[in-house]
Motif scaffolding. Structure first.
Motif, PDB file in Angstrom:
ATOM      1  N   UNK A   1       5.168   4.176   4.741  1.00 34.86           N
ATOM      2  CA  UNK A   1       3.890   4.516   5.364  1.00 34.86           C
ATOM      3  C   UNK A   1       2.831   4.693   4.294  1.00 34.86           C
ATOM      4  N   UNK A   2       1.651   4.144   4.518  1.00 33.95           N
ATOM      5  CA  UNK A   2       0.575   4.264   3.528  1.00 33.95           C
ATOM      6  C   UNK A   2       0.193   5.736   3.388  1.00 33.95           C
ATOM      7  N   UNK A   3      -0.246   6.163   2.200  1.00 36.69           N
ATOM      8  CA  UNK A   3      -0.469   7.595   1.942  1.00 36.69           C
ATOM      9  C   UNK A   3      -1.352   8.303   2.964  1.00 36.69           C
ATOM     10  N   UNK A   4      -2.439   7.678   3.404  1.00 34.43           N
ATOM     11  CA  UNK A   4      -3.387   8.357   4.292  1.00 34.43           C
ATOM     12  C   UNK A   4      -2.787   8.682   5.654  1.00 34.43           C
ATOM     13  N   UNK A   5      -1.669   8.026   6.017  1.00 34.55           N
ATOM     14  CA  UNK A   5      -1.078   8.236   7.344  1.00 34.55           C
ATOM     15  C   UNK A   5       0.237   8.983   7.299  1.00 34.55           C
TER      16      UNK A   5
ATOM     17  N   UNK B   1       0.821  -1.209   0.000  1.00 36.16           N
ATOM     18  CA  UNK B   1       0.000   0.000   0.000  1.00 36.16           C
ATOM     19  C   UNK B   1       0.856   1.260   0.000  1.00 36.16           C
ATOM     20  N   UNK B   2       2.034   1.188   0.592  1.00 29.80           N
ATOM     21  CA  UNK B   2       2.911   2.360   0.656  1.00 29.80           C
ATOM     22  C   UNK B   2       3.600   2.639  -0.667  1.00 29.80           C
ATOM     23  N   UNK B   3       4.032   1.570  -1.353  1.00 32.50           N
ATOM     24  CA  UNK B   3       4.854   1.755  -2.543  1.00 32.50           C
ATOM     25  C   UNK B   3       4.169   1.326  -3.835  1.00 32.50           C
ATOM     26  N   UNK B   4       2.969   0.724  -3.730  1.00 30.86           N
ATOM     27  CA  UNK B   4       2.238   0.349  -4.930  1.00 30.86           C
ATOM     28  C   UNK B   4       2.834  -0.816  -5.688  1.00 30.86           C
ATOM     29  N   UNK B   5       3.623  -1.645  -5.014  1.00 24.97           N
ATOM     30  CA  UNK B   5       4.236  -2.805  -5.660  1.00 24.97           C
ATOM     31  C   UNK B   5       3.955  -4.056  -4.842  1.00 24.97           C
ATOM     32  N   UNK B   6       3.875  -5.183  -5.531  1.00 23.74           N
ATOM     33  CA  UNK B   6       3.692  -6.451  -4.826  1.00 23.74           C
ATOM     34  C   UNK B   6       5.057  -6.930  -4.315  1.00 23.74           C
TER      35      UNK B   6
END
Length: 277
Positions: A197-201, A142-147
């Motif tokens: 860190x995920x974008x919303x946080x 979720x933080x970097x958009x990669x699996x």
């Protein structure tokens, strides 16, 4: 902090005298090069080199040959103070691809303020099992958009190691940040990795709390220094926390060519490369 002395200490203890960072890997010195070799889910690459204009090209070719024979992609971890001065250009000419540069940030653990706490509603949890690793992988995705398939396998292999501390930040049951601390007792440097860190946080103190938590653990374990390969986003936070920029590191990645499908047996993959999908 004495900049030159600390950088020389880092080069000697962390790079030239490196130890494997996973159970299946080995570190070896071959002439003027220190490298790590493991399996396809381990980090493989060059940690240090002592080269000049006469020896650089042959050393680069030798490392390409070594990892190509094993079918392993690898990284040459290049620092801005490494010699010769055109080593990066030579790597590019040999087929490497340069990733975005990162700042080598170092701090003395005794000088850091480790009182930062996560924001309300977030708790830091130590990871001790496969379920925790899955939470870390979800946070990284979720933080970097990669699996993070390879990272997941690496973390699973490090479970239970006394030299690796994994931490996930949870908002309720949702992972919002994940990071690990890699301890090197012989070197006295502890490495901070992850911290996505995920974008919303972002901007709410989660990353700062993660750094403080790991710094406290490193200090309790007797490590005098922390080191981070910092992105542009994390560098200002680390500077405010007391880190100093010592150098710049630019990962240079080499992808081993894959052998084509055998023309005599259509649909059957060559056995040469364990990285073959």
């Amino acid at each position: 902090m004495d900049h030159e002395r600390t950088l020389a200490l880092f080069d000697r203890r962390v790079r030239r005298e490196a130890v494997p960072d996973s159970p299946g890997a080995r570190v070896e010195r071959v002439g003027p090069v220190v490298r790590q070799t493991g399996g396809e889910n381990d980090w493989n690459g060059v940690l240090w080199s002592g080269l000049d204009e006469r020896t650089a090209d042959a050393a680069i070719a030798a490392q390409i040959g070594h990892y190509t024979a094993l079918g392993l992609d690898f990284e040459w971890k290049l620092y801005s103070h490494d010699l010769p001065g055109d080593l990066g250009e030579r790597l590019l000419g040999a087929g490497f691809a340069a990733e975005p540069p990162e700042a080598l940030m170092v701090a003395e653990t005794s000088a850091l303020n480790t009182s930062a706490r996560p924001p309300e509603g977030v708790r830091l949890v130590e990871v001790t099992d496969a379920a925790g690793v899955e939470l870390m992988a979800r946070a990284q995705e979720r933080a970097f958009g990669e699996r993070p398939t390879r990272l997941r396998e690496q973390l699973l292999s490090q479970l239970g190691l006394d030299t690796v501390v994994m931490t996930v930040a949870l908002a309720g049951d949702e992972p919002v940040c994940a990071a690990r601390l890699e301890l090197n007792p012989a070197a006295g440097f502890a490495g901070l990795w992850g911290g996505g860190t995920v974008p919303a946080w972002r901007g709410r103190g989660v990353y700062r709390a993660m750094v403080a938590h790991r710094a406290a653990v490193a200090a309790a374990r007797g490590h005098g220094h922390l080191q981070v390969d910092a992105s542009d986003e994390s560098r200002p936070i680390l500077l405010r926390l007391g880190f100093t920029r010592l150098s710049t590191t630019t990962p240079h990645l080499y992808s081993v060519p894959r052998r084509p499908v055998s023309p005599t047996r259509p649909g059957v993959l060559s056995k040469a490369s364990p990285n073959r999908p």
